[in-house]
Design a protein around this motif. Structure first.
Motif, mmCIF file in Angstrom:
data_model
loop_
_atom_site.group_PDB
_atom_site.id
_atom_site.type_symbol
_atom_site.label_atom_id
_atom_site.label_comp_id
_atom_site.label_asym_id
_atom_site.label_seq_id
_atom_site.Cartn_x
_atom_site.Cartn_y
_atom_site.Cartn_z
ATOM 1 N N GLU A 204 44.184 36.620 41.784
ATOM 2 C CA GLU A 204 44.557 37.156 40.466
ATOM 3 C C GLU A 204 43.305 37.557 39.685
ATOM 4 O O GLU A 204 43.250 38.636 39.083
ATOM 5 C CB GLU A 204 45.342 36.087 39.696
ATOM 6 C CG GLU A 204 46.049 36.592 38.484
ATOM 7 C CD GLU A 204 47.265 37.441 38.802
ATOM 8 O OE1 GLU A 204 47.559 38.336 37.991
ATOM 9 O OE2 GLU A 204 47.913 37.233 39.842
ATOM 10 N N GLU A 205 42.284 36.711 39.716
ATOM 11 C CA GLU A 205 41.031 37.011 39.016
ATOM 12 C C GLU A 205 40.298 38.171 39.688
ATOM 13 O O GLU A 205 39.724 39.037 39.006
ATOM 14 C CB GLU A 205 40.132 35.774 38.950
ATOM 15 C CG GLU A 205 38.777 36.005 38.315
ATOM 16 C CD GLU A 205 38.817 36.429 36.855
ATOM 17 O OE1 GLU A 205 37.783 36.916 36.357
ATOM 18 O OE2 GLU A 205 39.874 36.300 36.193
ATOM 19 N N ARG B 106 42.059 41.283 38.615
ATOM 20 C CA ARG B 106 41.758 41.560 37.201
ATOM 21 C C ARG B 106 40.400 42.251 37.072
ATOM 22 O O ARG B 106 40.273 43.268 36.382
ATOM 23 C CB ARG B 106 41.759 40.257 36.394
ATOM 24 C CG ARG B 106 41.594 40.459 34.885
ATOM 25 C CD ARG B 106 41.422 39.132 34.159
ATOM 26 N NE ARG B 106 40.101 38.576 34.359
ATOM 27 C CZ ARG B 106 39.001 38.970 33.700
ATOM 28 N NH1 ARG B 106 39.075 39.927 32.804
ATOM 29 N NH2 ARG B 106 37.837 38.399 33.936
ATOM 30 N N LYS C 1 40.568 45.852 38.529
ATOM 31 C CA LYS C 1 41.302 46.779 37.656
ATOM 32 C C LYS C 1 40.470 47.157 36.441
ATOM 33 O O LYS C 1 40.510 48.293 35.978
ATOM 34 C CB LYS C 1 42.647 46.179 37.250
ATOM 35 C CG LYS C 1 43.647 46.213 38.397
ATOM 36 C CD LYS C 1 45.029 45.774 37.990
ATOM 37 C CE LYS C 1 45.982 45.949 39.176
ATOM 38 N NZ LYS C 1 47.336 45.557 38.865
ATOM 39 N N ARG C 2 39.686 46.218 35.918
ATOM 40 C CA ARG C 2 38.790 46.530 34.796
ATOM 41 C C ARG C 2 37.719 47.540 35.233
ATOM 42 O O ARG C 2 37.366 48.441 34.474
ATOM 43 C CB ARG C 2 38.156 45.264 34.245
ATOM 44 C CG ARG C 2 39.133 44.402 33.466
ATOM 45 C CD ARG C 2 38.517 43.101 32.994
ATOM 46 N NE ARG C 2 37.429 43.298 32.057
ATOM 47 C CZ ARG C 2 37.559 43.432 30.740
ATOM 48 N NH1 ARG C 2 38.761 43.403 30.199
ATOM 49 N NH2 ARG C 2 36.514 43.589 29.961
ATOM 50 N N ASN D 164 51.014 40.447 41.827
ATOM 51 C CA ASN D 164 50.150 41.559 41.425
ATOM 52 C C ASN D 164 49.458 42.055 42.682
ATOM 53 O O ASN D 164 49.127 41.262 43.567
ATOM 54 C CB ASN D 164 49.111 41.108 40.401
ATOM 55 C CG ASN D 164 49.723 40.872 39.044
ATOM 56 O OD1 ASN D 164 50.620 41.583 38.637
ATOM 57 N ND2 ASN D 164 49.237 39.861 38.347
#
Length: 192
Positions: free
Chosen positions: A30-31, A34, A37-38, A68
């Motif tokens: 998940e991290e 994240r 995606k950033r 995700n």
């Protein structure tokens, strides 16, 4: 571009290695997603890789336990990661513990080319021992983020992946039917 002290002082290199580690169900993937995606929001060229053997959720995509996902390229050997697109600026690597021992050298080569490398993986196997190339990756990384799950027995921060099924194989792909996160105390309680 070869790594040199002169180029480093001029700020040409922006490469780095980031490691996200922890137990199963701690939010590593998940991290990773994240951060990737950033990077995509920042309009950086991103490529993501995972071991071909990890087909739990999807044959090619990297998928978190929360469903995700991000598109990735499955590879058999870490050296295949070096054949990425020439304009790639950020490389994501999931399930790093399943890769071969050459992964740290591959990550170093990428970082020395100015690429930001973000790696996620289990830091310990089900026996509580360092897992695959993760210890070496943690040593060479500029940033190490250790995430914890929640112990299913007592609610404390969990850093162990307790295997619920009988198997001595170091690698046993599975999910909640096979593993659960446990804190140090609850993990070792089963040994008594």
């Amino acid at each position: 571009m070869l790594f040199s002290e002169q180029n480093y002082k001029r700020g040409i290199y922006r490469g780095s290695i980031e490691v996200i580690c922890g137990s199963m169900f701690s939010g590593k993937t998940e991290e990773l997603i994240r951060r990737l995606k950033r990077a995509q929001i920042a309009k950086l060229k991103v490529e993501i890789f995972k071991p071909r053997t990890d087909i739990r959720y999807d044959v090619s995509d990297v998928v978190s336990h929360d469903a995700n996902s991000v598109q990735s390229t499955p590879v058999d050997h870490s050296s295949e990661i070096l054949f990425l697109n020439a304009d790639t600026q950020v490389v994501g690597i999931d399930e790093a513990q399943f890769f071969d021992a050459e992964l740290p050298a591959v990550c170093n080569k990428l970082a020395e080319k100015g690429i930001r490398v973000i790696v996620a993986g289990l830091d310990m196997d089900f026996t509580g021992k360092p897992f695959g190339p993760m210890p070496a990756l943690m040593c060479i990384a500029e940033l190490v983020t250790k995430v914890n799950a929640v112990c299913v027995c007592c609610g404390s921060p969990a850093m162990y992946s307790f295997r619920k099924v009988s198997s001595e194989a170091t690698v046993l792909l599975g999910e909640k039917e096979s593993y659960e996160p446990r804190c140090r105390f609850c993990y070792h309680m089963t040994e008594a």
